[in-house]
Design a protein around this motif. Structure first.
Motif, PDB file in Angstrom:
ATOM      1  N   SER A   2       0.832  -1.218   0.000  1.00  0.00           N
ATOM      2  CA  SER A   2       0.000   0.000   0.000  1.00  0.00           C
ATOM      3  C   SER A   2       0.858   1.258   0.000  1.00  0.00           C
ATOM      4  CB  SER A   2      -0.917  -0.007   1.205  1.00  0.00           C
ATOM      5  OG  SER A   2      -0.138  -0.041   2.384  1.00  0.00           O
ATOM      6  N   ASN A   5       2.123   1.759  -3.625  1.00  0.00           N
ATOM      7  CA  ASN A   5       1.052   2.273  -4.489  1.00  0.00           C
ATOM      8  C   ASN A   5       0.806   3.745  -4.253  1.00  0.00           C
ATOM      9  OD1 ASN A   5       0.684  -0.200  -5.663  1.00  0.00           O
ATOM     10  ND2 ASN A   5      -0.865  -0.854  -4.145  1.00  0.00           N
ATOM     11  N   LYS A   6       0.854   4.144  -2.997  1.00  0.00           N
ATOM     12  CA  LYS A   6       0.651   5.571  -2.674  1.00  0.00           C
ATOM     13  C   LYS A   6       1.766   6.418  -3.276  1.00  0.00           C
ATOM     14  CE  LYS A   6      -0.172   8.658   1.173  1.00  0.00           C
ATOM     15  NZ  LYS A   6      -0.254   8.807   2.649  1.00  0.00           N
ATOM     16  N   LEU A   8       3.465   5.722  -5.943  1.00  0.00           N
ATOM     17  CA  LEU A   8       3.272   5.774  -7.384  1.00  0.00           C
ATOM     18  C   LEU A   8       2.192   6.780  -7.762  1.00  0.00           C
ATOM     19  CD1 LEU A   8       3.527   1.966  -8.287  1.00  0.00           C
ATOM     20  CD2 LEU A   8       5.222   3.747  -8.696  1.00  0.00           C
ATOM     21  N   ARG A   9       1.147   6.787  -6.981  1.00  0.00           N
ATOM     22  CA  ARG A   9       0.084   7.763  -7.300  1.00  0.00           C
ATOM     23  C   ARG A   9       0.566   9.213  -7.150  1.00  0.00           C
ATOM     24  NH1 ARG A   9      -3.198   3.889  -4.683  1.00  0.00           N
ATOM     25  NH2 ARG A   9      -3.029   5.065  -2.731  1.00  0.00           N
ATOM     26  N   ASP A  10       1.374   9.418  -6.100  1.00  0.00           N
ATOM     27  CA  ASP A  10       1.914  10.778  -5.919  1.00  0.00           C
ATOM     28  C   ASP A  10       2.806  11.170  -7.080  1.00  0.00           C
ATOM     29  OD1 ASP A  10       0.592  10.892  -3.541  1.00  0.00           O
ATOM     30  OD2 ASP A  10       2.319  10.273  -2.287  1.00  0.00           O
ATOM     31  N   ASP A  12       2.502  10.116 -10.172  1.00  0.00           N
ATOM     32  CA  ASP A  12       1.646  10.392 -11.335  1.00  0.00           C
ATOM     33  C   ASP A  12       1.059  11.783 -11.265  1.00  0.00           C
ATOM     34  OD1 ASP A  12       2.163   7.921 -12.387  1.00  0.00           O
ATOM     35  OD2 ASP A  12       0.395   6.940 -11.502  1.00  0.00           O
ATOM     36  N   LYS A  13       0.666  12.198 -10.105  1.00  0.00           N
ATOM     37  CA  LYS A  13       0.081  13.542  -9.956  1.00  0.00           C
ATOM     38  C   LYS A  13       1.114  14.602 -10.267  1.00  0.00           C
ATOM     39  CE  LYS A  13      -3.384  12.297  -6.530  1.00  0.00           C
ATOM     40  NZ  LYS A  13      -3.888  12.511  -5.175  1.00  0.00           N
ATOM     41  N   GLN A  16       1.628  14.851 -14.039  1.00  0.00           N
ATOM     42  CA  GLN A  16       0.500  15.492 -14.721  1.00  0.00           C
ATOM     43  C   GLN A  16       0.555  16.998 -14.550  1.00  0.00           C
ATOM     44  OE1 GLN A  16      -3.035  13.671 -13.290  1.00  0.00           O
ATOM     45  NE2 GLN A  16      -2.580  11.641 -14.266  1.00  0.00           N
ATOM     46  N   THR A  29       8.222   7.298 -15.138  1.00  0.00           N
ATOM     47  CA  THR A  29       7.648   6.686 -13.927  1.00  0.00           C
ATOM     48  C   THR A  29       8.248   5.326 -13.678  1.00  0.00           C
ATOM     49  OG1 THR A  29       5.604   7.867 -14.266  1.00  0.00           O
ATOM     50  CG2 THR A  29       5.520   5.970 -12.797  1.00  0.00           C
ATOM     51  N   TRP A  33      10.197   4.445 -10.141  1.00  0.00           N
ATOM     52  CA  TRP A  33       9.720   3.560  -9.059  1.00  0.00           C
ATOM     53  C   TRP A  33      10.289   2.147  -9.116  1.00  0.00           C
ATOM     54  CZ3 TRP A  33       7.501  -0.791 -10.739  1.00  0.00           C
ATOM     55  CH2 TRP A  33       6.824  -0.823 -11.956  1.00  0.00           C
TER      56      TRP A  33
END
Length: 383
Positions: A2, A5-6, A8-10, A12-13, A16, A29, A33
């Motif tokens: 978890s 994953n967090k 990775l999401r950060d 991606d943001k 963007q 990316t 990671w």
């Protein structure tokens, strides 16, 4: 996972917001990671491998713990515990949440540490059966490996030595049969003795009584013996001897006559009876009693007494015949030569008489002084 994953999401943001293209964002990316993903996975794989290796080593060194739902089997007795101790009474045990395994290295110290704390109660007396300590209700039953059993040298005793029975005694009492009560009833069996055995017993008792000076009792015992075996001459001879010691010659002769009536022909009994007749100068009775002819070498006195009786009754020829037989058997006896010389003198045969007198003088050491003087005087007269 978890956390990764967090992260990775950060990322991606952030990409963007900067306006990068999706392809460039995807490549950057992946490049950003990838190290973060490999490092945790490597750590996780190493930890999992170490845990698996440790579990495999524990399984090899330790047997599987018994299932708590089934009643535990009786464990082999530890060293020092008597084999005759009663098995433990199992209490209901609550099933634990999970089955535990214990390493052999950790089991032996766990058993010995509480025992070492109490040295006075841990020693087990030789030959005394001890009860194993009670197990707690919630504790799982763990099999003790062989190495741990060798390390354990004592168990905690329950009670005192006086309370526990001896193990050897328990084994002997279990194997030995119950003692059978012996009957105290004594049965006396009477054994009938034979006449010869009764005679031997009475003869022994009579001789003991005579040795103790109890002549009357000895006489009674000999008389009883004569009734047990009437044909035994010894019983009558012993009675006659005891009566003569008391100077009762009539009773002695009566006892000997009783033997003759029972058909006793022993030369010793006849000679004893004839000797009593000689005492009273009843020479015809002597000749009548001595009418048998036993072995001369065994009974020379029998023939000497008979020859004397014949000489006293004037039967010199028969007397000379008997004296000659005795002289040939015992030439050193001067009395046989003297008796022969007297019979020759009575028959007026001086030459034979002189020869007999000379032989009597030659063997005169056995003659009395008066008899020897008579012989010498007769020799002087006949020469």
């Amino acid at each position: 996972m978890s956390v990764i994953n967090k992260m990775l999401r950060d990322l991606d943001k952030q990409q963007q917001q900067r306006g990068h293209s999706p392809l460039v964002l995807q490549n950057s990316t992946r490049l950003n990671w990838l190290p973060w993903l490999i490092i945790p996975l490597a750590l996780l794989a190493g930890w999992w491998g170490q845990a698996w290796f440790s579990r495999d080593e524990v399984r090899k060194a330790m047997p599987v713990v018994a299932d708590q739902q089934t009643p535990p089997a009786q464990l082999s007795p530890l060293p020092g515990v008597a084999a005759t101790a009663e098995p433990l009474q199992q209490q209901p045990v609550a099933k634990p949440a999970e089955v535990q395994t214990v390493q052999a290295e950790n089991t032996a110290p766990a058993l010995t540490e509480p025992l070492a704390a109490e040295p006075q109660s841990a020693a087990v007396a030789p030959g005394v059966a001890q009860e194993p300590p009670a197990m707690p209700d919630s504790a799982p039953l763990v099999a003790v490996p062989a190495e741990a059993e060798q390390q354990v040298t004592a168990v905690e005793t329950v009670g005192t030595e006086q309370d526990e029975p001896d193990a050897d005694w328990l084994q002997e009492s279990a194997l030995a049969p119950e003692p059978v009560a012996k009957s105290t009833h004594l049965a006396i069996e009477k054994v009938q003795l034979s006449p010869a055995e009764q005679l031997a017993l009475l003869s022994q008792q009579a001789r003991k009584a005579e040795s103790a000076g109890q002549t009357a009792l000895a006489l009674q015992l000999w008389q009883k013996a004569s009734t047990v075996l009437p044909t035994e001459a010894e019983t009558y001879l012993q009675q006659a001897r005891l009566w003569q010691l008391q100077a009762n010659f009539a009773a002695a002769e009566q006892a000997l006559q009783q033997g003759l009536e029972w058909g006793v022909t022993d030369p010793a009994l006849v000679m004893a009876l004839a000797a009593l007749a000689v005492r009273q100068q009843r020479w015809p009775d002597v000749i009548r009693l001595l009418n048998t002819e036993p072995e001369l070498s065994l009974y020379p006195d029998f023939y000497a007494l008979k020859a004397t009786a014949l000489q006293k009754t004037g039967q010199h020829a028969q007397a000379v015949s008997l004296f000659q037989q005795l002289a040939r058997l015992q030439p050193q006896q001067a009395r046989w030569w003297l008796g022969m010389a007297l019979s020759f003198d009575a028959m007026s045969q001086p030459e034979q008489a002189l020869l007999a007198y000379r032989q009597a003088e030659k063997q005169g050491q056995n003659l009395a002084a008066d008899s020897l003087n008579f012989v010498r005087s007769r020799i002087a007269e006949l020469e």
